[in-house]
Scaffold this motif. Structure first.
Motif, PDB file in Angstrom:
ATOM      1  N   CYS A 259       0.899  -1.171   0.000  1.00 41.48           N
ATOM      2  CA  CYS A 259       0.000   0.000   0.000  1.00 41.48           C
ATOM      3  C   CYS A 259       0.923   1.203   0.000  1.00 41.48           C
ATOM      4  O   CYS A 259       1.266   1.736   1.046  1.00 41.48           O
ATOM      5  CB  CYS A 259      -0.892  -0.024   1.228  1.00 41.48           C
ATOM      6  N   ALA A 260       1.329   1.627  -1.178  1.00 38.96           N
ATOM      7  CA  ALA A 260       2.601   2.347  -1.268  1.00 38.96           C
ATOM      8  C   ALA A 260       2.526   3.876  -1.262  1.00 38.96           C
ATOM      9  O   ALA A 260       3.494   4.532  -0.900  1.00 38.96           O
ATOM     10  CB  ALA A 260       3.345   1.886  -2.518  1.00 38.96           C
ATOM     11  N   ALA A 261       1.424   4.456  -1.725  1.00 40.27           N
ATOM     12  CA  ALA A 261       1.421   5.919  -1.898  1.00 40.27           C
ATOM     13  C   ALA A 261       1.359   6.640  -0.548  1.00 40.27           C
ATOM     14  O   ALA A 261       0.738   6.129   0.381  1.00 40.27           O
ATOM     15  CB  ALA A 261       0.218   6.336  -2.736  1.00 40.27           C
ATOM     16  N   PRO A 262       2.019   7.782  -0.430  1.00 38.00           N
ATOM     17  CA  PRO A 262       2.710   8.529  -1.480  1.00 38.00           C
ATOM     18  C   PRO A 262       4.145   8.092  -1.756  1.00 38.00           C
ATOM     19  O   PRO A 262       4.848   8.745  -2.505  1.00 38.00           O
ATOM     20  CB  PRO A 262       2.694   9.965  -0.928  1.00 38.00           C
ATOM     21  N   GLY A 263       4.572   6.989  -1.182  1.00 37.32           N
ATOM     22  CA  GLY A 263       5.859   6.441  -1.579  1.00 37.32           C
ATOM     23  C   GLY A 263       7.016   6.773  -0.653  1.00 37.32           C
ATOM     24  O   GLY A 263       8.174   6.540  -1.000  1.00 37.32           O
ATOM     25  N   GLY A 264       6.701   7.259   0.543  1.00 33.98           N
ATOM     26  CA  GLY A 264       7.778   7.561   1.497  1.00 33.98           C
ATOM     27  C   GLY A 264       8.597   6.319   1.812  1.00 33.98           C
ATOM     28  O   GLY A 264       9.833   6.337   1.767  1.00 33.98           O
ATOM     29  N   LYS A 265       7.884   5.233   2.085  1.00 32.68           N
ATOM     30  CA  LYS A 265       8.617   4.011   2.451  1.00 32.68           C
ATOM     31  C   LYS A 265       9.172   3.316   1.215  1.00 32.68           C
ATOM     32  O   LYS A 265      10.189   2.634   1.295  1.00 32.68           O
ATOM     33  CB  LYS A 265       7.705   3.084   3.255  1.00 32.68           C
ATOM     34  N   GLU A 281      -0.462   0.399  -5.420  1.00 34.47           N
ATOM     35  CA  GLU A 281      -1.324   1.432  -4.834  1.00 34.47           C
ATOM     36  C   GLU A 281      -2.644   1.453  -5.593  1.00 34.47           C
ATOM     37  O   GLU A 281      -2.660   1.464  -6.826  1.00 34.47           O
ATOM     38  CB  GLU A 281      -0.619   2.800  -4.913  1.00 34.47           C
ATOM     39  N   ILE A 282      -3.734   1.479  -4.853  1.00 33.98           N
ATOM     40  CA  ILE A 282      -5.056   1.370  -5.485  1.00 33.98           C
ATOM     41  C   ILE A 282      -5.537   2.695  -6.074  1.00 33.98           C
ATOM     42  O   ILE A 282      -6.325   2.715  -7.018  1.00 33.98           O
ATOM     43  CB  ILE A 282      -6.083   0.814  -4.459  1.00 33.98           C
ATOM     44  N   ARG A 286      -2.907   9.085  -6.237  1.00 29.23           N
ATOM     45  CA  ARG A 286      -1.870   8.979  -5.204  1.00 29.23           C
ATOM     46  C   ARG A 286      -0.651   8.224  -5.724  1.00 29.23           C
ATOM     47  O   ARG A 286       0.487   8.508  -5.331  1.00 29.23           O
ATOM     48  CB  ARG A 286      -2.437   8.277  -3.957  1.00 29.23           C
ATOM     49  N   ASP A 311      -5.290  -3.306  -6.833  1.00 32.02           N
ATOM     50  CA  ASP A 311      -5.685  -3.734  -5.494  1.00 32.02           C
ATOM     51  C   ASP A 311      -4.643  -4.728  -4.972  1.00 32.02           C
ATOM     52  O   ASP A 311      -4.466  -5.807  -5.548  1.00 32.02           O
ATOM     53  CB  ASP A 311      -7.075  -4.384  -5.593  1.00 32.02           C
ATOM     54  N   ALA A 312      -3.999  -4.364  -3.880  1.00 27.92           N
ATOM     55  CA  ALA A 312      -2.971  -5.247  -3.323  1.00 27.92           C
ATOM     56  C   ALA A 312      -3.564  -6.586  -2.896  1.00 27.92           C
ATOM     57  O   ALA A 312      -2.850  -7.589  -2.811  1.00 27.92           O
ATOM     58  CB  ALA A 312      -2.294  -4.566  -2.137  1.00 27.92           C
ATOM     59  N   ASP A 330       1.731  -1.601   4.721  1.00 24.71           N
ATOM     60  CA  ASP A 330       1.471  -0.360   5.476  1.00 24.71           C
ATOM     61  C   ASP A 330      -0.002  -0.044   5.229  1.00 24.71           C
ATOM     62  O   ASP A 330      -0.352   0.726   4.340  1.00 24.71           O
ATOM     63  CB  ASP A 330       2.397   0.740   4.930  1.00 24.71           C
ATOM     64  N   PRO A 332      -4.129   0.680   5.095  1.00 28.10           N
ATOM     65  CA  PRO A 332      -5.032   1.796   5.378  1.00 28.10           C
ATOM     66  C   PRO A 332      -5.622   1.624   6.779  1.00 28.10           C
ATOM     67  O   PRO A 332      -5.927   0.505   7.180  1.00 28.10           O
ATOM     68  CB  PRO A 332      -6.123   1.669   4.303  1.00 28.10           C
TER      69      PRO A 332
HETATM   70  C1  LIG Z   1      -0.952   4.317   5.108  1.00 26.47           C
HETATM   71  S1  LIG Z   1      -1.041   4.751   3.426  1.00 26.47           S
HETATM   72  C2  LIG Z   1       0.522   4.203   2.847  1.00 26.47           C
HETATM   73  C3  LIG Z   1       1.666   5.157   3.109  1.00 26.47           C
HETATM   74  C4  LIG Z   1       2.923   4.762   2.363  1.00 26.47           C
HETATM   75  N1  LIG Z   1       3.330   3.406   2.650  1.00 26.47           N
HETATM   76  C5  LIG Z   1       4.081   5.684   2.644  1.00 26.47           C
HETATM   77  O1  LIG Z   1       4.910   5.399   3.513  1.00 26.47           O
HETATM   78  O2  LIG Z   1       4.187   6.724   1.989  1.00 26.47           O
HETATM   79  C6  LIG Z   1      -2.099   3.519   2.797  1.00 26.47           C
HETATM   80  C7  LIG Z   1      -2.260   3.542   1.289  1.00 26.47           C
HETATM   81  O3  LIG Z   1      -2.918   2.346   0.915  1.00 26.47           O
HETATM   82  C8  LIG Z   1      -3.727   2.610  -0.205  1.00 26.47           C
HETATM   83  N2  LIG Z   1      -4.668   1.483  -0.320  1.00 26.47           N
HETATM   84  C9  LIG Z   1      -5.844   1.292   0.331  1.00 26.47           C
HETATM   85  N3  LIG Z   1      -6.396   0.122   0.001  1.00 26.47           N
HETATM   86  C10 LIG Z   1      -5.544  -0.475  -0.893  1.00 26.47           C
HETATM   87  C11 LIG Z   1      -5.576  -1.684  -1.617  1.00 26.47           C
HETATM   88  N4  LIG Z   1      -6.573  -2.565  -1.469  1.00 26.47           N
HETATM   89  N5  LIG Z   1      -4.546  -1.952  -2.439  1.00 26.47           N
HETATM   90  C12 LIG Z   1      -3.519  -1.077  -2.599  1.00 26.47           C
HETATM   91  N6  LIG Z   1      -3.453   0.107  -1.945  1.00 26.47           N
HETATM   92  C13 LIG Z   1      -4.450   0.399  -1.091  1.00 26.47           C
HETATM   93  C14 LIG Z   1      -4.320   3.955   0.111  1.00 26.47           C
HETATM   94  O4  LIG Z   1      -4.793   4.602  -1.060  1.00 26.47           O
HETATM   95  C15 LIG Z   1      -3.122   4.668   0.736  1.00 26.47           C
HETATM   96  O5  LIG Z   1      -2.396   5.367  -0.243  1.00 26.47           O
END
Ligand SMILES: C[S@@+](CC[C@H](N)C(=O)[O-])C[C@H]1O[C@@H](n2cnc3c(N)ncnc32)[C@H](O)[C@@H]1O
Length: 447
Positions: A259-265, A281-282, A286, A311-312, A330, A332
């Motif tokens: 769950c990558a956006a905005p991509g910090g990790k 990232e879904i 983002r 979808d992850a 990481d 939601p």
């Molecule tokens: C906590 S944030 C991630 C922060 C990110 N890892 C970082 O360090 O920048 C959670 C992310 O998961 C995404 N997300 C939610 N459900 C998802 C899914 N089923 N598959 C992929 N991404 C998903 C959200 O849109 C959001 O961008």
């Protein structure tokens, strides 16, 4: 902000008021600000957006107090547009960001500049002046209400207290304050010591608060952070920085950032090892931010990275045949651990959200476990302080999976790590960061 180059306060109040009205209708503050900037067309001043953002965030940090003050001072509830302008102006008076007379004068000017508030300019003037006359008596009385003192709805306070009876008030108190600005030093490009020297030469006060974490004493825009544009540093909370460290990816590994956006990790993972990395990232909009983060930190030089919009929980659509050696989930979550960065969170969430998000997290965990290779490791992370999303979730997962071994993250007996938001006064001497937001971490190895 330097007053000489600041936009007119009236313009910033107008934009912030439009955002406030949207926030109160259920839109997140960042989205509300973006929409407000477009809707108001309040002038082309380069710092208007930043000034409006500051005003809207300041008011949100005092939302319950502002509501209580308006209820006390106005004979009947103002309509949404008038109430919004009164609210953001009150926020400025409460936070004492400008001279009182300037706030009142500019709030009245802002009211007159907008058709939806023009007729209420006198009302706004009277309400703000009454606050100034009565605030010394009024404030202590309003602050007696828990929701006002900690700026969160009652159900939220009850949940934090039930989860962390010993630390709840300290956590809630810290979460009312503006957040620290913490940077992650890109070890591919420099060291913490060299970067601290560079800041000192520029007269910027800072200290090390984690292994690669440097906190600036005074927050500043990213374009004024030395080396930010070149990718020497990124903005990232010191607690958040632990995730990639705990995951322990090594050169040559196949890694999934689920769950990558905005991509910090994502960018951080590429700073730590030469890996093959899938970032899923879904949310398409983002996901675009992941690419810009990767470009700024030159992450593609060290990792073969695919950014996948999808979808992850459907890994059959993106996972390689042999699966992954490391998975970072990481997930939601309610974001109850990062309220000082997003003070709108307690006001936007509903009690049911906790259970709904816990279900989504569990679905993601279940879907990703099969694509973890044998002896591989999955790190589950949420920026939450609620056990339904953290410890309870991790225990439930471990209980249902005979092939999952929880790998301890600290020297103690606990297999998982719940970090509560904290700011320790002592200098960092290794181990857990001294200044950080709230996170839960659970590391599972496939046996
Ligand atoms: C906590 S944030 C991630 C922060 C990110 N890892 C970082 O360090 O920048 C959670 C992310 O998961 C995404 N997300 C939610 N459900 C998802 C899914 N089923 N598959 C992929 N991404 C998903 C959200 O849109 C959001 O961008």
């Amino acid at each position: 902000m330097n007053e000489a180059c600041a936009p007119p306060l009236a313009d910033a109040l107008r934009v912030a008021a439009h955002a406030w009205a949207r926030l109160r209708a259920g839109t997140s503050l960042d989205r509300a600000l973006e929409a407000a900037r477009q809707a108001t067309a309040a002038g082309p001043h380069p710092r208007l957006a930043a000034a409006a953002q500051d005003i809207a965030y300041t008011a949100t940090r005092h939302l319950a107090l502002i509501d209580a003050a308006i209820a006390r001072l106005a004979a009947r509830p103002p309509d949404a547009a008038v109430g919004a302008l009164a609210a953001v102006a009150l926020g400025q008076l409460v936070a004492q960001r400008h001279a009182d007379y300037a706030v009142v004068d500019q709030a009245v000017a802002a009211a007159k500049a907008d058709a939806s508030t023009r007729a209420a300019a006198g009302f706004i003037n009277a309400l703000l002046r009454r606050w100034l006359r009565e605030r010394d008596a009024c404030l202590p009385e309003l602050l007696r209400a828990d929701e006002v003192r900690f700026n969160a709805p009652r159900w939220w306070l009850e949940r934090v207290r039930a989860a962390h009876p010993q630390r709840a008030d300290a956590v809630l108190d810290l979460q009312r304050r503006p957040p620290p600005l913490t940077l992650r030093v890109n070890r591919r490009r420099t060291t913490v010591a060299a970067y601290l020297d560079r800041l000192a030469q520029d007269g910027i006060a800072a200290e090390q608060v984690g292994a690669a974490a440097v906190r600036l004493r005074t927050p500043r825009p990213v374009d004024a952070i030395p080396g930010f544009a070149q990718g020497d540093v990124s903005v990232q909370d010191a607690g958040a920085q632990l995730a990639a460290q705990f995951l322990g990816a090594r050169d040559g590994m196949r890694v999934l950032d689920a769950c990558a956006a905005p991509g910090g990790k994502t960018a951080q993972l590429a700073e730590l090892a030469d890996i093959e990395l899938d970032a899923v990232e879904i949310d398409r909009a983002r996901a675009a931010r992941i690419e810009s983060n990767l470009a700024r930190t030159a992450a593609h030089a060290h990792a073969r990275i695919r950014v996948i919009v999808g979808d992850a929980a459907q890994p059959q659509s993106y996972a390689p045949a042999g699966g992954y050696d490391r998975i970072l989930l990481d997930a939601p979550c309610t974001a109850s651990g990062i309220v000082r960065r997003h003070p709108d969170i307690p006001w936007l969430r509903r009690p049911d959200d906790v259970a709904q998000l816990a279900t989504l997290q569990s679905r993601l965990l279940e879907a990703l476990w099969p694509v973890l290779s044998r002896a591989g490791r999955l790190l589950y992370v949420v920026c939450s302080v609620f056990p339904e999303e953290g410890e309870r979730q991790a225990r439930q997962f471990a209980a249902c999976r005979a092939d999952a071994r929880a790998v301890p993250l600290t020297a103690g007996a606990e297999p998982f790590l719940q970090l509560l938001p904290d700011e320790v006064a002592q200098p960092w001497r290794g181990g857990t960061p001294t200044v950080h937001d709230g996170f839960f971490f659970a590391l599972f190895e496939k046996t």
